[in-house]
Structures are given as C-alpha cells and as structure tokens.
Write an enzyme that holds these catalytic residues in place. Structure first.
Site, PDB file in Angstrom:
ATOM      1  N   GLY A 136       0.852  -1.147  -0.016  1.00 40.46           N
ATOM      2  CA  GLY A 136       0.026  -0.017   0.007  1.00 40.46           C
ATOM      3  C   GLY A 136       0.717   1.344   0.239  1.00 40.46           C
ATOM      4  CG  ASN A 139       7.327   1.819   4.493  1.00 39.50           C
ATOM      5  OD1 ASN A 139       8.459   2.319   5.016  1.00 39.50           O
ATOM      6  ND2 ASN A 139       7.237   2.201   3.199  1.00 39.50           N
ATOM      7  CB  SER A 216       1.641  -5.319  10.168  1.00 34.95           C
ATOM      8  OG  SER A 216       0.770  -4.668  10.414  1.00 34.95           O
ATOM      9  CE1 TYR A 469       2.211   3.723  16.320  1.00 34.58           C
ATOM     10  CE2 TYR A 469       1.384   5.772  16.796  1.00 34.58           C
ATOM     11  CZ  TYR A 469       1.641   5.090  16.077  1.00 34.58           C
ATOM     12  OH  TYR A 469       1.314   5.440  14.550  1.00 34.58           O
TER      13      TYR A 469
HETATM   14  C1  LIG Z   1      -1.094   6.387   9.143  1.00 36.04           C
HETATM   15  C2  LIG Z   1      -0.276   5.295   9.425  1.00 36.04           C
HETATM   16  C3  LIG Z   1      -0.694   4.333  10.477  1.00 36.04           C
HETATM   17  C4  LIG Z   1      -0.233   3.064  10.687  1.00 36.04           C
HETATM   18  N1  LIG Z   1      -0.520   2.231  11.428  1.00 36.04           N
HETATM   19  C5  LIG Z   1       0.023   0.985  11.554  1.00 36.04           C
HETATM   20  C6  LIG Z   1      -0.321   0.111  12.654  1.00 36.04           C
HETATM   21  O1  LIG Z   1      -1.483   0.251  13.383  1.00 36.04           O
HETATM   22  N2  LIG Z   1       0.250  -1.175  12.728  1.00 36.04           N
HETATM   23  C7  LIG Z   1       1.438  -1.220  11.960  1.00 36.04           C
HETATM   24  O2  LIG Z   1       1.837  -2.460  11.997  1.00 36.04           O
HETATM   25  N3  LIG Z   1       1.796  -0.401  10.947  1.00 36.04           N
HETATM   26  C8  LIG Z   1       1.285   0.712  10.931  1.00 36.04           C
HETATM   27  N4  LIG Z   1       1.640   1.694  10.154  1.00 36.04           N
HETATM   28  C9  LIG Z   1       2.764   1.259   9.099  1.00 36.04           C
HETATM   29  C10 LIG Z   1       2.652   0.470   7.884  1.00 36.04           C
HETATM   30  O3  LIG Z   1       1.177   0.621   7.666  1.00 36.04           O
HETATM   31  C11 LIG Z   1       2.807  -0.796   8.026  1.00 36.04           C
HETATM   32  O4  LIG Z   1       4.148  -0.891   7.933  1.00 36.04           O
HETATM   33  C12 LIG Z   1       2.407  -1.731   6.617  1.00 36.04           C
HETATM   34  O5  LIG Z   1       2.595  -3.107   7.097  1.00 36.04           O
HETATM   35  C13 LIG Z   1       2.946  -1.599   5.540  1.00 36.04           C
HETATM   36  O6  LIG Z   1       1.928  -2.374   4.599  1.00 36.04           O
HETATM   37  P1  LIG Z   1       1.979  -1.830   3.160  1.00 36.04           P
HETATM   38  O7  LIG Z   1       1.203  -2.886   2.380  1.00 36.04           O
HETATM   39  O8  LIG Z   1       1.609  -0.404   3.100  1.00 36.04           O
HETATM   40  O9  LIG Z   1       3.564  -2.093   2.660  1.00 36.04           O
HETATM   41  P2  LIG Z   1       4.470  -1.087   1.821  1.00 36.04           P
HETATM   42  O10 LIG Z   1       4.411   0.201   2.563  1.00 36.04           O
HETATM   43  O11 LIG Z   1       4.230  -0.904   0.691  1.00 36.04           O
HETATM   44  O12 LIG Z   1       6.122  -1.885   2.225  1.00 36.04           O
HETATM   45  C14 LIG Z   1       6.464  -1.853   3.332  1.00 36.04           C
HETATM   46  C15 LIG Z   1       7.652  -2.778   3.292  1.00 36.04           C
HETATM   47  O13 LIG Z   1       7.557  -4.247   2.920  1.00 36.04           O
HETATM   48  C16 LIG Z   1       7.991  -4.399   1.479  1.00 36.04           C
HETATM   49  N5  LIG Z   1       6.903  -5.105   0.864  1.00 36.04           N
HETATM   50  C17 LIG Z   1       5.359  -4.707   0.589  1.00 36.04           C
HETATM   51  N6  LIG Z   1       4.743  -5.895  -0.037  1.00 36.04           N
HETATM   52  C18 LIG Z   1       5.384  -6.709  -0.089  1.00 36.04           C
HETATM   53  C19 LIG Z   1       5.502  -8.104  -0.482  1.00 36.04           C
HETATM   54  N7  LIG Z   1       4.362  -8.563  -1.138  1.00 36.04           N
HETATM   55  N8  LIG Z   1       6.808  -9.002  -0.656  1.00 36.04           N
HETATM   56  C20 LIG Z   1       7.834  -8.706   0.103  1.00 36.04           C
HETATM   57  N9  LIG Z   1       7.878  -7.360   0.468  1.00 36.04           N
HETATM   58  C21 LIG Z   1       6.905  -6.394   0.272  1.00 36.04           C
HETATM   59  C22 LIG Z   1       8.404  -3.177   0.837  1.00 36.04           C
HETATM   60  O14 LIG Z   1       9.238  -3.362  -0.086  1.00 36.04           O
HETATM   61  C23 LIG Z   1       8.749  -2.447   2.069  1.00 36.04           C
HETATM   62  O15 LIG Z   1       9.814  -2.772   2.602  1.00 36.04           O
HETATM   63  C24 LIG Z   1       0.945   2.748   9.981  1.00 36.04           C
HETATM   64  C25 LIG Z   1       1.557   3.943   8.849  1.00 36.04           C
HETATM   65  C26 LIG Z   1       0.721   5.006   8.582  1.00 36.04           C
HETATM   66  C27 LIG Z   1       1.189   6.060   7.738  1.00 36.04           C
END
Ligand SMILES: Cc1cc2nc3c(=O)[nH]c(=O)nc-3n(C[C@H](O)[C@H](O)[C@H](O)COP(=O)(O)OP(=O)(O)OC[C@H]3O[C@@H](n4cnc5c(N)ncnc54)[C@H](O)[C@@H]3O)c2cc1C
Length: 566
Positions: A136, A139, A216, A469
């Site tokens: 998404g 991160n 996560s 947090y």
């Molecule tokens: C407003 C806000 C609130 C948040 N709240 C939380 C929360 O409550 N809990 C929490 O855990 N985190 C939270 N986060 C952090 C973030 O949402 C997490 O890290 C989430 O797990 C990332 O998921 P994503 O799909 O967006 O991954 P991305 O941001 O797209 O990627 C994150 C990392 O994972 C890798 N990646 C992505 N997909 C794959 C795949 N299929 N295979 C291998 N590697 C991959 C990417 O290369 C990157 O290194 C928050 C962030 C924001 C901005």
C-alpha cells in the site's frame, strides 16, 4: 480497482478531516505547538511543479517483461512514478510536498500472478535492475524508496494480486494473495463468514504482503496476535528461486522459515501469497472507555488482566497528553448530557482523576463470549481504579479510528513536524522506558526553545510486556526541517535502545532504523541476516539498502547515524 492515496499526504483524496465538528481540537493544537494566527501556511506545491527525474532505462529488462505482461501492467508515466516514490513518513511527506522526488522509480509493474512475479524477478536478475515490492506504500521507515542511484529502479505494485484464493473452513485457514489491501481482504473473508482480525491504523490502504514484510500489528492484536502469529505458510519469490513453506500447524524441522520471511521487508524476495489463520466473523464488537487516575494504574491493570489470561480483544491506554488530545476531538455536549458530563468531571476531579488517562477496551466474538469477558475484565480494571465510562465512548472511537491519521496533513499545512515512534519492552522496564522517552523529548523541546507535543499510548499488550507508541509534534524550523525531525527521531530511538526497548515493535526497519540493527541483533545476528541475503539475493537486486547493509567494507564501518535523504 486499486485506490491510490493522495500523492502529497495520507489517505483517500476524497476524505476531508471533519475539523468543523471538533471545535476544541484546533485551539488545543495551537496551544500545544505555540501556533500563532499568522503562522506560515505550508501547503504542498502544485502538482505541475513536481518534476520527476529523467527515466533510466534497461532495454533488455523492458523487452523481457513486455513479452509476458500486458501493456496496462507496465507504467512509466509520471503519475505512477510519483505515487510510488515514497511511503508516508514525515520525511517522505515533507519532501514530496516540496516536489523533491529524486528517487522516483523508473518503471512500475503490476503483476497479476505468482508466475508473473517469478518471471519479473528472473528478468531483473539477468539484467541487474533493482526491484522494490510495493504494497500500500503506507510504511513510515523508508521501506519503498529506491536507494541505489546507479541502477534502473523498478517498483512492483502488488495490488492486482488481491484475491482470497482458497478457504479451508475445516482448518480455519485462508490462502490470500499478498497484494490484498485491508478492506478488500476483510470484505472477501467476511462474505465467507470469516475475518482475519488484522486492523492497523493504516488498514484502509496497507496490504497483506506489506503487513507480513514488516511484522505488522493490528489494533486487535491482543486477541488475534501480530501478523506473524497468524501466518501458517507462504510463498516467497527470491532471485535464487521460489521458497514455499509447508502448510502445517507446527513443525520441529529446523528454524521456522515463515518467520525468516516475515519481517524481511522485500530484501529477500517478493511474498506472493500466504495461508493465514482466520476466525469466524465476530457477532459482537463491544468497545468501552475506562478512565484511570494515571498511566501507571492503567498499565498495571492491563498487566494483571493479561497475566491472568483474561485478554480482551484490545487494550489501548493513552497517557495524560494523548488523553487530552483525544478529549479535544470530542464534539462538545450540550443540554442535559452536557450537564451530566460536567458533574461527572467534577466528581472525578475530586476523586483524584484531575489528569486522567483514557483506556479503550474491546470485547469481540460470540455474544456470550464477549459478555463473559466483559464481566470478568471490567471488575479487574476497577480494582486498579478504572472508572467505567460505558460503551458510547467506545462507539465514537470505533467510528473515528481511521480518521485520525488525516490530521497530520492539516498540521503539515501549518508548518508542523509530526510523526511517531514505537517500541516494546517487558513489563518491568515499560514504565521507566516510557518516562525516559517522554522526558527526553520534553527536555529537547525546552532546549530548542519552542513548545512541542509528545503523547503516548500502550497499543499492544502481552503476558510479558507491551508496546509503547509515541506521537511527537512541533513547529518546523524553517530551512532545517529534516534535520530537526531526525534529531528527535534519533533521540527517542536512542532512548528506547538504552532502556531495554526494541528498535521497533511493528513499523519495521527500512533505512530509518537501520543504523541500530547491530545493537538490536548483535553482530552474529546481523551476519545471519546477511547470510540469508547472500543466499537468496546474491546480486543485491531486492530493495537494496533496507533492513541491513550487505557484508563488505561498508558494513564494517560504524553504524551511520541518519543520512538526511534529499
Ligand atoms: C497513518 C499510518 C498508520 C499506521 N498504523 C500502523 C499500525 O497500526 N500497525 C502497523 O503495523 N503499522 C502501521 N503503519 C505502518 C504501515 O502501515 C505498515 O508498515 C504496513 O505493514 C505496511 O504495509 P503496506 O502494504 O503499505 O506495505 P508498503 O509500505 O508498501 O511496504 C512496506 C515494506 O514491505 C515491503 N513489501 C511490501 N509488499 C511486499 C511483498 N508482497 N513482498 C515482500 N515485501 C513487500 C516493501 O518493499 C517495504 O519494504 C502505519 C502507517 C501510517 C502512515
């Protein structure tokens, strides 16, 4: 359909944070951060002013992928390059709002199957292009930004791989493609009568693969666990080949390879699908507010409840500063309910709750189970001076829980720095760590001579400890915005490390936390990760520069403090 976020901020471009409904909020923010009427407005630059760097090209790679991907699976336009440049940390948003996108990918691909990912990774290895998996893009530690300036940089947007492939009702498991974003994944499971129960604050946009790659934690982790507790088996496409772990509930056949892949942040390969534990869609979701006279009492209450194995679905305990922020988001009550509230407030003040801490406690499941848990837990909270506010506070919280992240964009429009830092520690170290981190940041605001905000909540609890947090905010120092941010981030992280906290409980490492990895894991621990990297990605094409630096002269140098990315 893939829903992209605002290019310059958090979330749905159509959603507007309902500031008008919260008349107490802006005065609270202004007072906490010392914002004046004439504070400079700092909106993002016009989209037209954002100039992307010239695209580097690998004719061989492009020809290889064009042979098996459809034209609409390959994007090289500036819109897609821009959307895929960064995640959503303060430095990410600060730079993109200023139009600084020097690390934009050269190409964005949208694979639709495991086999396509295998062919893309093979082509990348042959041609030496760098690959970053993008879920998404939510991160906040620099995970999706390309760092290798010498290479052609390709981002793999996984979100077309978003289906529930199989449900095994008998085993309570579901096989799900890694690009499934939270809402689609839950809707699809709920249509089958199940739920994954993983709802981070970023739920609206984050994906299963991103959750797995970053270890996560969702809001209801007290009942369902972190994402690593839910995974049963998975597939990882690495440059050395595809790793498929075995579908079995437990095994003693050596170290757990699921757990090697979980948290690997795209540096070992691309997760394409996973078998996840699911549970029946809860019939009841019952959330209650409880006030404590201080953070310690609330924390002790959680420790006792969880230690006695009476874990509800969620505990979220806010410290005094975060409670004040939460109260400032309430719509003011008028008439009879306003009168009752003011009487309750007076009563609580007289009883020692002058600076209360708000806890949200949730009970989910079958109606009988949720009611039984509530009957068991609420008296235990009362024993620790928890004052039960009822479930209307819980309903309001549940309604607004995904709106709060949108507030940061408003603050950034008013020239503010705002971000978060999180850790976890065992119970015996938790409160000293909390006070150390809070005092360090408060002292730093004092030293720098401007007001600032730091608030904290306990977000995830375990039998042996819990996570903390923190949110911190202040006016930006013009011309030094990133240095200022990194100063605070470095200080708080350093305090976590010196007081028995983990480097990160759920946001992962990216490049922002990388300087502390040796201190977190020890040298042999780091070498294990480097060994995995050498084995699965010998040419360092997968998300280079994240999580660890490969072994070599660079790795022998002392851990660099933050490089300020430009
Ligand atoms: C407003 C806000 C609130 C948040 N709240 C939380 C929360 O409550 N809990 C929490 O855990 N985190 C939270 N986060 C952090 C973030 O949402 C997490 O890290 C989430 O797990 C990332 O998921 P994503 O799909 O967006 O991954 P991305 O941001 O797209 O990627 C994150 C990392 O994972 C890798 N990646 C992505 N997909 C794959 C795949 N299929 N295979 C291998 N590697 C991959 C990417 O290369 C990157 O290194 C928050 C962030 C924001 C901005």
């Amino acid at each position: 359909m893939i829903k992209d976020m605002k290019w310059w901020g958090w979330g749905d471009p159509a959603f507007v944070f309902p500031m008008d409904e919260k008349p107490l909020l802006w005065p609270f923010v202004r007072k906490s951060l010392g914002l004046t009427e004439d504070a400079p407005q700092t909106p993002p630059v016009d989209r037209a002013q954002v100039k992307l760097p010239e695209r580097r090209r690998s004719a061989d790679f492009e020809a290889a992928v064009a042979a098996f991907l459809k034209a609409d699976q390959i994007a090289a336009d500036d819109e897609q390059r821009l959307i895929h440049t960064y995640g959503k940390s303060f430095p990410d948003l600060f730079r993109v709002r200023r139009g600084i996108v020097s690390n934009a990918p050269d190409l964005v691909l949208f694979p639709e199957s495991h086999e396509e990912v295998e062919r893309i990774v093979a082509a990348a290895r042959q041609t030496g292009v760098r690959l970053v998996a993008f879920g998404g893009g939510t991160n906040i530690v620099g995970g999706v930004e390309h760092l290798d300036p010498s290479a052609v940089r390709v981002t793999l947007d996984m979100r077309r791989m978003n289906r529930v492939l199989e449900i095994d009702r008998h085993s309570w498991t579901a096989t799900i493609q890694a690009g499934a974003p939270g809402p689609k994944l839950e809707d699809d499971l709920q249509a089958l009568g199940f739920s994954l129960g993983h709802m981070p604050d970023s739920f609206e946009f984050a994906t299963l693969g991103g959750w797995l790659a970053t270890r996560s934690a969702g809001m209801q982790s007290d009942a369902y666990g972190k994402i690593e507790d839910m995974v049963v088996a998975l597939k990882l496409v690495s440059p050395a080949g595809t790793l498929s772990t075995k579908l079995t509930p437990k095994s003693a056949a050596g170290p757990d390879l699921d757990q090697v892949v979980v948290g690997s942040e795209g540096v070992l390969g691309v997760i394409t699908e996973a078998v996840m534990k699911v549970h029946p869609n809860p019939a009841v979701k019952d959330y209650h507010g409880v006030l404590f006279p201080d953070f310690e009492s609330g924390s002790e209450a959680i420790r006792e409840v969880i230690g006695r194995r009476a874990a509800p679905t969620m505990f979220r305990l806010q410290d005094v500063d975060e409670t004040q922020l939460a109260f400032s988001m309430k719509s003011p009550s008028t008439g009879i309910s306003g009168f009752i509230q003011s009487q309750v407030k007076k009563y609580l003040k007289a009883k020692g709750y002058a600076q209360p801490c708000l806890m949200m406690v949730g009970f989910e499941g079958e109606a009988d189970y949720a009611a039984e848990m509530r009957r068991k837990v609420l008296p235990m909270l009362k024993k620790h001076r928890g004052f039960h506010l009822g479930n209307s506070v819980g309903k309001t919280w549940a309604k607004n829980k995904f709106a709060v992240p949108y507030l940061r964009d408003i603050l950034m429009n008013h020239g503010c720095m705002v971000d978060v830092a999180e850790t976890a520690a065992v119970w015996s170290k938790l409160m000293p760590l909390y006070h150390a981190a809070r005092n360090t940041i408060k002292e730093q605001f004092k030293k720098e001579g401007y007001p600032g905000y730091i608030g904290c909540h306990i977000s995830h609890s375990y039998v042996d400890g819990a996570s903390l947090y923190f949110t911190f905010a202040a006016r930006q120092i013009a011309g030094q915005e990133l240095e200022q941010y990194y100063r605070f981030k470095r200080l708080i992280t350093q305090t976590f490390m010196e007081n028995g906290g983990t480097l990160t409980h759920h946001h992962a490492v990216g490049y922002e936390h990388r300087p502390w990895m040796e201190r977190e894991l020890s040298r042999p621990g780091l070498e294990i990760l480097r060994g995995l990297k050498r084995t699965l990605d010998p040419d360092n094409i997968m998300n280079p520069g994240k999580l660890i630096l490969p072994a070599g002269p660079e790795a022998l140098a002392p851990a660099p403090e933050f490089e300020v990315p430009r």
